[in-house]
Scaffold this motif. Structure first.
Motif, PDB file in Angstrom:
ATOM      1  N   GLY A 174       0.822  -1.211   0.000  1.00 34.45           N
ATOM      2  CA  GLY A 174       0.000   0.000   0.000  1.00 34.45           C
ATOM      3  C   GLY A 174       0.851   1.254   0.000  1.00 34.45           C
ATOM      4  O   GLY A 174       0.603   2.184  -0.770  1.00 34.45           O
ATOM      5  N   LYS A 175       1.865   1.305   0.845  1.00 32.03           N
ATOM      6  CA  LYS A 175       2.755   2.472   0.902  1.00 32.03           C
ATOM      7  C   LYS A 175       3.447   2.692  -0.436  1.00 32.03           C
ATOM      8  O   LYS A 175       3.512   3.817  -0.934  1.00 32.03           O
ATOM      9  CB  LYS A 175       3.789   2.303   2.004  1.00 32.03           C
ATOM     10  N   ALA A 176       3.961   1.614  -1.038  1.00 27.14           N
ATOM     11  CA  ALA A 176       4.640   1.732  -2.330  1.00 27.14           C
ATOM     12  C   ALA A 176       3.680   2.264  -3.399  1.00 27.14           C
ATOM     13  O   ALA A 176       4.061   3.101  -4.224  1.00 27.14           O
ATOM     14  CB  ALA A 176       5.219   0.381  -2.751  1.00 27.14           C
ATOM     15  N   LEU A 177       2.436   1.803  -3.384  1.00 26.23           N
ATOM     16  CA  LEU A 177       1.457   2.270  -4.368  1.00 26.23           C
ATOM     17  C   LEU A 177       1.093   3.736  -4.149  1.00 26.23           C
ATOM     18  O   LEU A 177       0.951   4.501  -5.111  1.00 26.23           O
ATOM     19  CB  LEU A 177       0.207   1.391  -4.331  1.00 26.23           C
ATOM     20  N   ILE A 178       0.951   4.153  -2.885  1.00 25.29           N
ATOM     21  CA  ILE A 178       0.656   5.565  -2.589  1.00 25.29           C
ATOM     22  C   ILE A 178       1.825   6.435  -3.026  1.00 25.29           C
ATOM     23  O   ILE A 178       1.637   7.477  -3.665  1.00 25.29           O
ATOM     24  CB  ILE A 178       0.358   5.764  -1.084  1.00 25.29           C
ATOM     25  N   ASP A 179       3.053   6.024  -2.705  1.00 22.61           N
ATOM     26  CA  ASP A 179       4.240   6.801  -3.103  1.00 22.61           C
ATOM     27  C   ASP A 179       4.308   6.936  -4.625  1.00 22.61           C
ATOM     28  O   ASP A 179       4.521   8.020  -5.156  1.00 22.61           O
ATOM     29  CB  ASP A 179       5.523   6.152  -2.577  1.00 22.61           C
ATOM     30  N   TRP A 180       4.097   5.824  -5.317  1.00 24.93           N
ATOM     31  CA  TRP A 180       4.140   5.852  -6.783  1.00 24.93           C
ATOM     32  C   TRP A 180       3.027   6.747  -7.335  1.00 24.93           C
ATOM     33  O   TRP A 180       3.250   7.522  -8.267  1.00 24.93           O
ATOM     34  CB  TRP A 180       4.027   4.421  -7.341  1.00 24.93           C
ATOM     35  N   THR A 181       1.841   6.652  -6.754  1.00 26.39           N
ATOM     36  CA  THR A 181       0.706   7.462  -7.214  1.00 26.39           C
ATOM     37  C   THR A 181       0.979   8.946  -7.042  1.00 26.39           C
ATOM     38  O   THR A 181       0.703   9.742  -7.945  1.00 26.39           O
ATOM     39  CB  THR A 181      -0.584   7.057  -6.455  1.00 26.39           C
ATOM     40  N   THR A 182       1.538   9.352  -5.909  1.00 20.76           N
ATOM     41  CA  THR A 182       1.807  10.781  -5.693  1.00 20.76           C
ATOM     42  C   THR A 182       2.897  11.281  -6.634  1.00 20.76           C
ATOM     43  O   THR A 182       2.812  12.402  -7.129  1.00 20.76           O
ATOM     44  CB  THR A 182       2.169  11.095  -4.222  1.00 20.76           C
ATOM     45  N   GLN A 183       3.886  10.453  -6.904  1.00 21.76           N
ATOM     46  CA  GLN A 183       4.933  10.838  -7.855  1.00 21.76           C
ATOM     47  C   GLN A 183       4.372  10.933  -9.279  1.00 21.76           C
ATOM     48  O   GLN A 183       4.676  11.875 -10.017  1.00 21.76           O
ATOM     49  CB  GLN A 183       6.085   9.840  -7.808  1.00 21.76           C
ATOM     50  N   ARG A 184       3.532   9.974  -9.636  1.00 23.05           N
ATOM     51  CA  ARG A 184       2.912   9.991 -10.973  1.00 23.05           C
ATOM     52  C   ARG A 184       2.045  11.235 -11.132  1.00 23.05           C
ATOM     53  O   ARG A 184       2.065  11.892 -12.167  1.00 23.05           O
ATOM     54  CB  ARG A 184       2.068   8.732 -11.167  1.00 23.05           C
ATOM     55  N   ALA A 185       1.260  11.558 -10.096  1.00 23.17           N
ATOM     56  CA  ALA A 185       0.401  12.745 -10.150  1.00 23.17           C
ATOM     57  C   ALA A 185       1.230  14.005 -10.367  1.00 23.17           C
ATOM     58  O   ALA A 185       0.872  14.860 -11.189  1.00 23.17           O
ATOM     59  CB  ALA A 185      -0.427  12.856  -8.869  1.00 23.17           C
ATOM     60  N   ALA A 186       2.338  14.131  -9.643  1.00 19.49           N
ATOM     61  CA  ALA A 186       3.201  15.308  -9.799  1.00 19.49           C
ATOM     62  C   ALA A 186       3.762  15.387 -11.216  1.00 19.49           C
ATOM     63  O   ALA A 186       3.804  16.472 -11.811  1.00 19.49           O
ATOM     64  CB  ALA A 186       4.325  15.268  -8.771  1.00 19.49           C
ATOM     65  N   LYS A 187       4.168  14.258 -11.775  1.00 18.23           N
ATOM     66  CA  LYS A 187       4.681  14.239 -13.155  1.00 18.23           C
ATOM     67  C   LYS A 187       3.618  14.673 -14.154  1.00 18.23           C
ATOM     68  O   LYS A 187       3.929  15.216 -15.206  1.00 18.23           O
ATOM     69  CB  LYS A 187       5.197  12.845 -13.515  1.00 18.23           C
ATOM     70  N   GLN A 188       2.356  14.433 -13.819  1.00 20.68           N
ATOM     71  CA  GLN A 188       1.241  14.816 -14.686  1.00 20.68           C
ATOM     72  C   GLN A 188       0.861  16.290 -14.491  1.00 20.68           C
ATOM     73  O   GLN A 188      -0.064  16.770 -15.127  1.00 20.68           O
ATOM     74  CB  GLN A 188       0.025  13.935 -14.386  1.00 20.68           C
ATOM     75  N   GLY A 189       1.538  16.975 -13.572  1.00 23.29           N
ATOM     76  CA  GLY A 189       1.228  18.372 -13.299  1.00 23.29           C
ATOM     77  C   GLY A 189       0.136  18.565 -12.267  1.00 23.29           C
ATOM     78  O   GLY A 189      -0.385  19.668 -12.101  1.00 23.29           O
ATOM     79  N   HIS A 190      -0.225  17.506 -11.570  1.00 25.57           N
ATOM     80  CA  HIS A 190      -1.243  17.603 -10.523  1.00 25.57           C
ATOM     81  C   HIS A 190      -0.573  17.938  -9.195  1.00 25.57           C
ATOM     82  O   HIS A 190       0.507  17.445  -8.902  1.00 25.57           O
ATOM     83  CB  HIS A 190      -2.027  16.302 -10.423  1.00 25.57           C
TER      84      HIS A 190
END
Length: 182
Positions: free
Chosen positions: A112-128
């Motif tokens: 779960g932690k790894a998925l949350i970390d990846w999701t927040t990084q992906r969101a930032a890369k998308q400009g979110h």
């Protein structure tokens, strides 16, 4: 395939994966949520993960829908919605963590932690600038986990579904800043 760690990957789900998805959710979802429902969640699972709704969700161009694969075994799902505004912070470009369900058999392994970390990084890369989600307000373990990952409660709502016990319909909207790792 999206590699998160050496033993954790995301495998994008396609229409032919519907039977596997439905079986998985009949196993995983009730582990945490059957007590909320008059029918242990069976109707909800069959509706949300049934072929008709599943096809519609796959057609959303702002959706990423994946199986979570740990040590080569499907252990859950992750669904993200890009460009999904949070009503409490409407001016913030956002990714919604729409669904994250992980089998209790692999709980405590950092998935779960790894998925949350990846999701927040992906969101930032998308400009979110934020990632947000909704959690049932009675799910103390889930809420505690999200708070430990940096999420804060921004508002409340209700999930108005007939088979959901009325006193268990409360939901929290939670959010955190998207973080870009350089």
């Amino acid at each position: 395939m999206i590699k998160i760690t050496n033993n954790l990957i995301l495998h994008e789900i396609g229409i032919s994966d519907n039977p596997t998805l439905l079986r998985l959710m009949h196993h995983v979802y009730p582990q945490a949520y059957q007590h909320l429902w008059k029918d242990q969640g069976t109707h909800y699972i069959n509706t949300i993960y049934g072929l008709e709704n599943f096809q519609q969700e796959l057609q959303d161009p702002d959706s990423l829908y994946c199986f979570v694969v740990y040590d080569e075994t499907i252990v859950g799902i992750l669904r993200l919605l890009d460009n999904a505004s949070l009503v409490d912070l409407p001016n913030e470009p956002a990714t919604k963590l729409h669904r994250i369900y992980i089998d209790n058999n692999v709980r405590g392994k950092g998935i779960g932690k790894a998925l949350i970390d990846w999701t927040t990084q992906r969101a930032a890369k998308q400009g979110h600038t934020i990632v947000w989600l909704e959690a049932m307000d009675t799910q103390e373990v889930a809420i505690g986990f999200y708070e430990k990952q940096g999420f804060s409660i921004s508002g409340k709502g209700r999930l108005e579904l007939d088979l959901l016990y009325p006193h268990l319909r409360g939901m929290y909207r939670m959010w955190k800043h998207a973080i870009k790792i350089i």
